[in-house]
Design an enzyme around this catalytic site. Structure first.
Site, PDB file in Angstrom:
ATOM      1  N   GLU A  35       0.748  -1.286  -0.080  1.00 37.40           N
ATOM      2  CA  GLU A  35       0.008  -0.155  -0.028  1.00 37.40           C
ATOM      3  C   GLU A  35       0.758   1.259  -0.059  1.00 37.40           C
ATOM      4  O   GLU A  35       1.419   1.552  -1.008  1.00 37.40           O
ATOM      5  CB  GLU A  35      -0.919   0.091   1.102  1.00 37.40           C
ATOM      6  CG  GLU A  35      -1.943  -1.128   0.873  1.00 37.40           C
ATOM      7  CD  GLU A  35      -3.048  -1.149   2.121  1.00 37.40           C
ATOM      8  OE1 GLU A  35      -3.415  -0.011   2.907  1.00 37.40           O
ATOM      9  OE2 GLU A  35      -3.650  -2.297   2.552  1.00 37.40           O
ATOM     10  N   GLY A  38       5.283   3.742   5.198  1.00 40.54           N
ATOM     11  CA  GLY A  38       4.875   4.092   6.517  1.00 40.54           C
ATOM     12  C   GLY A  38       3.675   3.342   7.014  1.00 40.54           C
ATOM     13  O   GLY A  38       3.692   3.096   8.437  1.00 40.54           O
ATOM     14  N   GLY A 186     -10.696   0.693  24.569  1.00 39.66           N
ATOM     15  CA  GLY A 186      -9.244   0.767  24.539  1.00 39.66           C
ATOM     16  C   GLY A 186      -8.970   1.977  23.920  1.00 39.66           C
ATOM     17  O   GLY A 186      -9.614   2.710  23.907  1.00 39.66           O
ATOM     18  N   ILE A 188      -7.712   3.133  20.959  1.00 36.67           N
ATOM     19  CA  ILE A 188      -8.488   3.290  19.635  1.00 36.67           C
ATOM     20  C   ILE A 188     -10.034   3.727  20.062  1.00 36.67           C
ATOM     21  O   ILE A 188     -10.279   4.829  19.392  1.00 36.67           O
ATOM     22  CB  ILE A 188      -8.504   2.318  18.795  1.00 36.67           C
ATOM     23  CG1 ILE A 188      -6.891   1.765  18.214  1.00 36.67           C
ATOM     24  CG2 ILE A 188      -9.271   2.514  17.503  1.00 36.67           C
ATOM     25  CD1 ILE A 188      -6.998   0.888  17.517  1.00 36.67           C
ATOM     26  N   ALA A 272     -14.044  -0.932  17.513  1.00 30.02           N
ATOM     27  CA  ALA A 272     -12.899  -0.776  18.034  1.00 30.02           C
ATOM     28  C   ALA A 272     -12.595  -1.940  19.092  1.00 30.02           C
ATOM     29  O   ALA A 272     -12.188  -1.827  20.197  1.00 30.02           O
ATOM     30  CB  ALA A 272     -12.671   0.687  18.859  1.00 30.02           C
ATOM     31  N   HIS A 446      11.818  23.173  37.806  1.00 28.47           N
ATOM     32  CA  HIS A 446      10.690  23.773  38.462  1.00 28.47           C
ATOM     33  C   HIS A 446      10.554  25.170  37.418  1.00 28.47           C
ATOM     34  O   HIS A 446      11.308  25.890  37.260  1.00 28.47           O
ATOM     35  CB  HIS A 446      10.843  24.093  39.707  1.00 28.47           C
ATOM     36  CG  HIS A 446       9.770  25.140  40.230  1.00 28.47           C
ATOM     37  ND1 HIS A 446       8.418  24.562  40.638  1.00 28.47           N
ATOM     38  CD2 HIS A 446       9.701  26.448  40.579  1.00 28.47           C
ATOM     39  CE1 HIS A 446       7.751  25.308  41.225  1.00 28.47           C
ATOM     40  NE2 HIS A 446       8.597  26.321  41.121  1.00 28.47           N
TER      41      HIS A 446
END
Length: 467
Positions: A35, A38, A186, A188, A272, A446
Site C-alpha cells: 500500500e 509508513g 481501549g 482506539i 474498536a 521547576h
C-alpha cells in the site's frame, strides 16, 4: 546467490526502521510494501489520528478561553478542513519515509508478497503493483506485515464504509455524524470517542468488561471515565454486544447486561474491538510457521521457527504498539547482522491521546496484589502542582508502584495533560532498574508538571512535600 541480505515485508514503523538499521549495518536490504510507505501507523493510525485529536483539543479549549482572561467571537470548525489537515500530515510522513529509504539505499518494491520455500531462507514472490511478478531471494526475510481491525461478522460488526466504521472510515468520513456508538474502550475507541465528542457529537462507548480502558490501572481507568463523562461522553460497561445492524438512516446496536437486553441507536457505529494479524495469505502455513491464533510465534530475538525468517510488530503479537514494533525491528536487524544483543524484551509504555491523556508502564497495582507482591504506592495530584495550576491543567494524577522489599520502581501510571510526554522518564527508570533512592535523588526542573513524578515517588515512602 541471494540477491539481498535482508528483505523486509511491510514498511510500517517496525519494517522501515528495521530496513534503515540493516542498511546502516552494511546489509543489502529491500523492503516490500503493498500500500503506502509508513504502513497503517503513518497513514491511517498513530500520526493522522493525533492530528485529528489536536484539532479537537484546540476546538474544545476555545470554550474555556474565559478561564484565561481571553475571548473570541464566531468560534466554529470546518470538518472537511480538519480531515484534510490530518490527511496532509499523513502524506508528509509518507514522503519522509520515501526519502529515508532513498537516503539509506533501501530498494522499495511495490506489491504484495508471498513466501515460498527456499534453500536458506524463504523466497519472496511479489505480485507487483505495476503488473507482473518478481521473485527475490535473501539470506534473511523479516515479516513486518502488521495487523488490521478485527471484524465479528457473526453479529454484524464489520466495517461497510457507510454506517459501520473501523479506524479508516472514522478518520476520513464524508461528513460528521450527529451520534456515534463506539464498541470497545481501549485506546482506539477512547481516542475516537474523545475526538468526536470534542466536536459536539453524541458519543456512547460500550465495553464488555466492568470498567473502561481495562488494561490500565483500575484507579486510572475510573478517573478516566469520570473525566470523559464530565465532557459529555456516555459509557455502558459490562455489556455484551449481540448484534449490529443498519436501521433507517442509522444503526442499531443490541447489547445485553445483567440479563437484560437493550438497543442503542446512533447514526454511526465505530468498531474498536481489537486487531488481528495480517498473517493470512502470505504462505506461512506451507512453510510450517508456528502461530498463536492469528499472530506469529517468535523467540527473544524475533526469530520464527522457520529458518531465515523473522517477524516483528503487530503480526507477532501484543502489545500492538508502533514503538514496540520499531524496537523489535532494530533488535532483529542487529541480530541478523551478528550483534550479540540482549533479549528484545524491554519495558513498553502505553499511551492514550484522549482528553485527558493516559500513560503507563510496568505493572498495575491489581496485578501486583494478585501476584502477592509487597508494594509501596505513591500518588500525587496535578491540582497542587504549580505548573499545572498556572496552565489550568489540574485534572489527573501520577501514581507510582515500588517493590517494597527491593525499592525497585515496577510500575507507573498517569492521567492528565501531556502525560504521554512524561511517561518516558519512568520507562527509563524501570529500564535502568532504578530504586526509590535514585528516584528520590533526581532533580526535576521547576516549574514543570514532571515535578508530580518526583512527588509521587516520594509519597510511596511518606516523604511527599506538597500535600
Amino acid at each position: 546467490m541471494a540477491e539481498f541480505d535482508l528483505i523486509v515485508i511491510g514498511s510500517g514503523p517496525g519494517g522501515y526502521v528495521a530496513a534503515i538499521r540493516a542498511s546502516q549495518l552494511g546489509l543489502k536490504t529491500a523492503i516490500v510494501e503493498r500500500e503506502a510507505l509508513g504502513g497503517i501507523c503513518l497513514n491511517w493510525g498513530c500520526i493522522p489520528t493525533k492530528a485529528l485529536l489536536k484539532s479537537g483539543e484546540k476546538y474544545e479549549s476555545l470554550s474555556h478561553l474565559k478561564d484565561y482572561g481571553l475571548s473570541a467571537e464566531k468560534v466554529g470548525f470546518d470538518f472537511d478542513a480538519i480531515i484534510a489537515r490530518s490527511r496532509g500530515v499523513a502524506a508528509q510522513m509518507n514522503k519522509g519515509v520515501a526519502f529515508l529509504m532513498k537516503k539509506h539505499k533501501v530498494e522499495v518494491i511495490e506489491g504484495s508478497a508471498k513466501l515460498e520455500k527456499g534453500r536458506d531462507a524463504p523466497k519472496v514472490v511479489i505480485a507487483l503493483k505495476a503488473g507482473g511478478s518478481r521473485t527475490v531471494e535473501a539470506k534473511t526475510v523479516m515479516l513486518a506485515v502488521g495487523a488490521r481491525a478485527k471484524a465479528i461478522p457473526q453479529i454484524g460488526l464489520e466495517a461497510d464504509g457507510d454506517r459501520i466504521w473501523a479506524y479508516r472510515e472514522a478518520m476520513a468520513p464524508k461528513q460528521i455524524p450527529a451520534s456515534i456508538v463506539v464498541i470497545g474502550s481501549g485506546a482506539i475507541g477512547v481516542e475516537f470517542g474523545s475526538f468526536y465528542r470534542a466536536l459536539g457529537v453524541e458519543v456512547t462507548v460500550v465495553e464488555a468488561v466492568d470498567r473502561i480502558m481495562p488494561v490500565e490501572d483500575e484507579e486510572v481507568s475510573k478517573a478516566a471515565q469520570k473525566a470523559f463523562e464530565k465532557r459529555g461522553m456516555k459509557f455502558r460497561t459490562g455489556c455484551k454486544v449481540t448484534g449490529v445492524k443498519k436501521a433507517g438512516k442509522g444503526v442499531q446496536v443490541a447489547i445485553e447486561a445483567g440479563g437484560k437486553a437493550e438497543t442503542l441507536e446512533a447514526e454511526v457505529c465505530i468498531s474498536a474491538v481489537g486487531i488481528t494479524g495480517n498473517t493470512d495469505g502470505i504462505g506461512l502455513e506451507a512453510l510450517g510457521g508456528a502461530m498463536d491464533l492469528r499472530h506469529i510465534t517468535i523467540d527473544s530475538h524475533c526469530q520464527t521457527n522457520v529458518k531465515g525468517l523473522y517477524a516483528i510488530g503487530d503480526c507477532a503479537g501484543a502489545p500492538w504498539l508502533a514503538h514496540k514494533a520499531s524496537h523489535e525491528g532494530i533488535h532483529a536487524a542487529e541480530h541478523i547482522a551478528g550483534f550479540k544483543t540482549p533479549n528484545v524484551h524491554s519495558p513498553i509504555a502505553g499511551c492514550t491521546y484522549a482528553q485527558p491523556q493516559v500513560a503507563s508502564v510496568g505493572i498495575t497495582e491489581q496485578a501486583a496484589r494478585e501476584a502477592k507482591r509487597e508494594v509501596r504506592i505513591g500518588r500525587f495530584p496535578f491540582r497542587v502542582n504549580g505548573k499545572a495550576v498556572a496552565a489550568g491543567e489540574i485534572e489527573g494524577f501520577v501514581k507510582t508502584i515500588f517493590d517494597a522489599k527491593t525499592g525497585a520502581l515496577i510500575g507507573a501510571h498517569m492521567i492528565g495533560a501531556e502525560v504521554t510526554e512524561m511517561i518516558q522518564g519512568y520507562v527509563t527508570a524501570i529500564t535502568l532498574e532504578a530504586t526509590e533512592e535514585e528516584m528520590h535523588g533526581i532533580v526535576y526542573p521547576h516549574p514543570t508538571m514532571s515535578e508530580a513524578m518526583h512527588e509521587a515517588s516520594l509519597d510511596a515512602w511518606q516523604r511527599v512535600l506538597h500535600i
